[in-house]
Design a protein around this motif. Structure first.
Motif, PDB file in Angstrom:
ATOM      1  N   GLY A  66      -0.354   2.291   6.700  1.00  0.00           N
ATOM      2  CA  GLY A  66      -0.424   1.555   6.024  1.00  0.00           C
ATOM      3  C   GLY A  66      -1.158   0.649   4.703  1.00  0.00           C
ATOM      4  O   GLY A  66      -2.448   1.548   4.772  1.00  0.00           O
ATOM      5  N   THR A  67      -0.833  -0.198   4.280  1.00  0.00           N
ATOM      6  CA  THR A  67      -2.508  -0.079   3.123  1.00  0.00           C
ATOM      7  C   THR A  67      -3.355  -0.957   3.507  1.00  0.00           C
ATOM      8  O   THR A  67      -3.970  -1.724   4.812  1.00  0.00           O
ATOM      9  N   VAL A  68      -4.745  -0.499   3.026  1.00  0.00           N
ATOM     10  CA  VAL A  68      -5.910  -0.538   3.020  1.00  0.00           C
ATOM     11  C   VAL A  68      -6.648  -0.796   1.661  1.00  0.00           C
ATOM     12  O   VAL A  68      -6.179  -0.985   0.535  1.00  0.00           O
ATOM     13  N   ASP A  69      -7.790  -1.389   1.864  1.00  0.00           N
ATOM     14  CA  ASP A  69      -8.572  -2.117   0.975  1.00  0.00           C
ATOM     15  C   ASP A  69      -9.202   0.131  -0.137  1.00  0.00           C
ATOM     16  O   ASP A  69      -9.268  -0.730  -0.886  1.00  0.00           O
ATOM     17  N   TYR A  70      -9.823   0.754   0.759  1.00  0.00           N
ATOM     18  CA  TYR A  70     -10.532   1.848   0.431  1.00  0.00           C
ATOM     19  C   TYR A  70      -9.678   3.104   1.525  1.00  0.00           C
ATOM     20  O   TYR A  70      -9.041   3.019   2.107  1.00  0.00           O
ATOM     21  N   VAL A  71      -8.967   3.854   0.272  1.00  0.00           N
ATOM     22  CA  VAL A  71      -9.055   5.086   1.134  1.00  0.00           C
ATOM     23  C   VAL A  71     -10.109   5.913   0.259  1.00  0.00           C
ATOM     24  O   VAL A  71     -10.390   5.877  -1.133  1.00  0.00           O
ATOM     25  N   LEU A  87      -0.387   9.152  -1.017  1.00  0.00           N
ATOM     26  CA  LEU A  87      -0.693   8.631  -1.081  1.00  0.00           C
ATOM     27  C   LEU A  87      -0.494   6.640  -0.659  1.00  0.00           C
ATOM     28  O   LEU A  87      -0.795   5.988  -0.412  1.00  0.00           O
ATOM     29  N   ASP A  88       0.934   7.196  -1.587  1.00  0.00           N
ATOM     30  CA  ASP A  88       1.633   5.251  -1.416  1.00  0.00           C
ATOM     31  C   ASP A  88       1.380   4.954  -0.663  1.00  0.00           C
ATOM     32  O   ASP A  88       1.221   3.567  -0.512  1.00  0.00           O
ATOM     33  N   PRO A  89       1.643   5.072   0.628  1.00  0.00           N
ATOM     34  CA  PRO A  89       2.304   3.768   1.921  1.00  0.00           C
ATOM     35  C   PRO A  89       0.551   3.361   2.203  1.00  0.00           C
ATOM     36  O   PRO A  89       0.407   2.674   2.510  1.00  0.00           O
ATOM     37  N   LEU A  90      -1.066   3.680   1.429  1.00  0.00           N
ATOM     38  CA  LEU A  90      -1.879   3.173   1.773  1.00  0.00           C
ATOM     39  C   LEU A  90      -2.165   2.300   1.056  1.00  0.00           C
ATOM     40  O   LEU A  90      -3.321   1.634   0.699  1.00  0.00           O
ATOM     41  N   LEU A  91      -1.337   2.348  -0.327  1.00  0.00           N
ATOM     42  CA  LEU A  91      -1.788   2.263  -2.016  1.00  0.00           C
ATOM     43  C   LEU A  91      -1.436   0.237  -1.631  1.00  0.00           C
ATOM     44  O   LEU A  91      -0.172   0.200  -2.023  1.00  0.00           O
ATOM     45  N   PRO A  93      -2.015  -3.148  -4.491  1.00  0.00           N
ATOM     46  CA  PRO A  93      -2.093  -3.381  -5.292  1.00  0.00           C
ATOM     47  C   PRO A  93      -3.379  -3.137  -5.924  1.00  0.00           C
ATOM     48  O   PRO A  93      -4.262  -3.463  -6.924  1.00  0.00           O
ATOM     49  N   GLU A  94      -4.702  -2.965  -5.244  1.00  0.00           N
ATOM     50  CA  GLU A  94      -5.686  -3.616  -5.371  1.00  0.00           C
ATOM     51  C   GLU A  94      -6.751  -2.291  -4.814  1.00  0.00           C
ATOM     52  O   GLU A  94      -7.853  -2.194  -4.768  1.00  0.00           O
ATOM     53  N   THR A  95      -5.996  -1.672  -4.211  1.00  0.00           N
ATOM     54  CA  THR A  95      -6.480  -0.572  -2.483  1.00  0.00           C
ATOM     55  C   THR A  95      -7.258   0.619  -4.212  1.00  0.00           C
ATOM     56  O   THR A  95      -6.633   1.097  -5.572  1.00  0.00           O
ATOM     57  N   ALA A  96      -8.656   0.932  -3.651  1.00  0.00           N
ATOM     58  CA  ALA A  96      -9.718   2.081  -4.352  1.00  0.00           C
ATOM     59  C   ALA A  96      -9.190   3.319  -3.903  1.00  0.00           C
ATOM     60  O   ALA A  96      -9.488   3.064  -2.629  1.00  0.00           O
ATOM     61  N   VAL A  97      -8.609   4.347  -4.104  1.00  0.00           N
ATOM     62  CA  VAL A  97      -9.119   5.862  -4.003  1.00  0.00           C
ATOM     63  C   VAL A  97     -10.378   6.129  -4.481  1.00  0.00           C
ATOM     64  O   VAL A  97     -10.406   6.228  -5.440  1.00  0.00           O
ATOM     65  N   VAL A  98     -11.313   6.224  -3.535  1.00  0.00           N
ATOM     66  CA  VAL A  98     -12.334   6.843  -3.750  1.00  0.00           C
ATOM     67  C   VAL A  98     -12.726   8.187  -3.423  1.00  0.00           C
ATOM     68  O   VAL A  98     -13.080   8.787  -2.704  1.00  0.00           O
ATOM     69  N   SER A  99     -12.500   9.099  -4.565  1.00  0.00           N
ATOM     70  CA  SER A  99     -13.056  10.273  -4.336  1.00  0.00           C
ATOM     71  C   SER A  99     -13.763  11.251  -4.300  1.00  0.00           C
ATOM     72  O   SER A  99     -15.214  10.541  -4.929  1.00  0.00           O
ATOM     73  N   GLU A 112      -2.930  10.658 -12.053  1.00  0.00           N
ATOM     74  CA  GLU A 112      -2.161  11.028 -13.081  1.00  0.00           C
ATOM     75  C   GLU A 112      -1.282  10.974 -11.613  1.00  0.00           C
ATOM     76  O   GLU A 112       0.298  10.219 -12.183  1.00  0.00           O
ATOM     77  N   ALA A 113      -1.118  10.635 -10.494  1.00  0.00           N
ATOM     78  CA  ALA A 113      -0.453  10.212  -9.626  1.00  0.00           C
ATOM     79  C   ALA A 113      -0.541   9.266  -8.943  1.00  0.00           C
ATOM     80  O   ALA A 113       0.436   8.916  -9.299  1.00  0.00           O
ATOM     81  N   VAL A 114      -1.151   8.403  -8.698  1.00  0.00           N
ATOM     82  CA  VAL A 114      -1.575   6.697  -8.434  1.00  0.00           C
ATOM     83  C   VAL A 114      -1.827   5.711 -10.279  1.00  0.00           C
ATOM     84  O   VAL A 114      -1.720   3.937  -9.039  1.00  0.00           O
ATOM     85  N   GLY A 115      -2.521   6.269 -11.106  1.00  0.00           N
ATOM     86  CA  GLY A 115      -2.609   5.393 -11.955  1.00  0.00           C
ATOM     87  C   GLY A 115      -4.162   5.096 -12.428  1.00  0.00           C
ATOM     88  O   GLY A 115      -4.630   5.355 -10.682  1.00  0.00           O
ATOM     89  N   GLU A 116      -4.710   5.304 -12.819  1.00  0.00           N
ATOM     90  CA  GLU A 116      -5.886   4.978 -13.194  1.00  0.00           C
ATOM     91  C   GLU A 116      -7.070   4.075 -12.461  1.00  0.00           C
ATOM     92  O   GLU A 116      -8.192   3.792 -12.123  1.00  0.00           O
ATOM     93  N   SER A 117      -6.037   3.248 -12.532  1.00  0.00           N
ATOM     94  CA  SER A 117      -6.336   1.656 -12.179  1.00  0.00           C
ATOM     95  C   SER A 117      -7.150   1.776 -10.227  1.00  0.00           C
ATOM     96  O   SER A 117      -7.864   0.433 -10.307  1.00  0.00           O
ATOM     97  N   HIS A 118      -6.528   2.483 -10.102  1.00  0.00           N
ATOM     98  CA  HIS A 118      -6.859   3.109  -8.327  1.00  0.00           C
ATOM     99  C   HIS A 118      -7.841   3.383  -8.371  1.00  0.00           C
ATOM    100  O   HIS A 118      -8.446   3.733  -6.810  1.00  0.00           O
TER     101      HIS A 118
END
Length: 303
Positions: A66-71, A87-91, A93-99, A112-118
């Protein structure tokens, strides 16, 4: 805070264990025998910075988390595009995906997949691998993790992430002023270290012993820095000397993850490393003959 480690291998599992030890809620996303061991026996980290063992939820289905604060996104670069579709189930509105991956293109592919804001950029300086299923070995490196918003802003979420990582034992946490510069700085080092140890099948000590191969190593770094600057990334002028001196002091028996994957007949991240240098150079007036040579030498194994 709630964290999902997407790709709980050497880097991701190491970070996940340290965050769990600091009191955060951590779920691991893995696959195969490693996942089976994480579920049955938990995660063990054998580290030069101190061992630890944690029992964390582990799955191959992000929908179970489910949704988390950070991936924390730590899959191999060649899996980035495919992994982003999960990634969608983890996101929220404010979830950050940190590469925390090798290369300079992953953040764009994720966006490109989830939007630059994430998306948050990150760089990992740590030598850690899966020693055996469920066991991660951290053998060296500063365990430094550098991260930042892609636009350089100081948001609440990046400062909260900085607080969380700064509290972790065995982690040197650095909030970058410009993470794009940090991505290219690391890229310059890893293209030389990975490319040269893999292409020559020699550890860094043997590369240093031969004047020709040492000049080649330096030239790889120079080419990457030149491409970065020609692409508008203000990599510091002392980056070449910094990495050459750093490599001069490395353990002489040190190779790289690319060499490890090569000799163990695993898929190579060549396209995200020296291959990416060649691609990025095409849109500049910079020539990159050493990176072209490394890419050509390793291409048959990459295919």
């Amino acid at each position: 805070m709630e964290f999902a480690i997407f790709g709980a291998g050497g880097i991701g599992a190491y970070l996940g264990a340290r965050l769990a030890d600091a009191g955060h809620d951590v779920s691991l996303i893995a696959r195969g025998e490693h996942l089976a061991a994480l579920r049955s026996e938990g995660l063990r980290v054998e580290s030069v910075a101190g061992d630890t063992a944690v029992d964390l939820p582990a799955t191959d289905d992000p929908g179970e988390i489910g949704t988390v604060d950070y991936v924390l996104f730590t899959v191999k670069a060649y899996d980035t595009r495919e992994a982003t579709t999960d990634l969608d189930p983890l996101l929220g509105p404010e979830t950050a995906v940190v590469s925390f991956q090798n290369g300079v293109d992953n953040e764009r592919w994720i966006a490109e997949a989830v939007g630059e804001s994430h998306v948050v950029g990150g760089v990992a300086y740590v030598f850690s691998t899966i020693e055996s299923p469920g066991v991660v070995a951290h053998t060296g490196g500063p365990a430094r993790f550098v991260y930042g918003e892609l636009d350089g802003s100081r948001t609440d979420r990046i400062e909260t992430l900085d607080d969380a990582l700064s509290e972790c034992a065995g982690v040197e946490a650095v909030l970058a002023d410009d993470v794009r510069v940090e991505l290219w700085r690391k890229f310059a080092f890893i293209c030389a270290q990975s490319g040269m140890t893999a292409a020559t099948r020699k550890p860094i000590g043997r590369i240093r012993e031969t004047e020709t191969s040492w000049r080649m190593y330096r030239r790889v770094v120079e080419e990457v820095v030149a491409v970065a600057r020609a692409s508008g990334v203000d990599v510091p002028a002392d980056t070449v000397e910094e990495w050459v001196e750093f490599a001069r002091d490395l353990d002489p028996e040190m190779y790289s993850s690319l060499h490890y994957d090569l000799v163990h007949e695993k898929r190579l991240e060549l396209d995200a490393l020296n291959g990416a240098v060649v691609r990025h150079a095409e849109s500049t007036d910079v020539e990159v003959p050493m990176n072209e040579a490394v890419e050509a030498i390793l291409r048959p194994w990459a295919e």
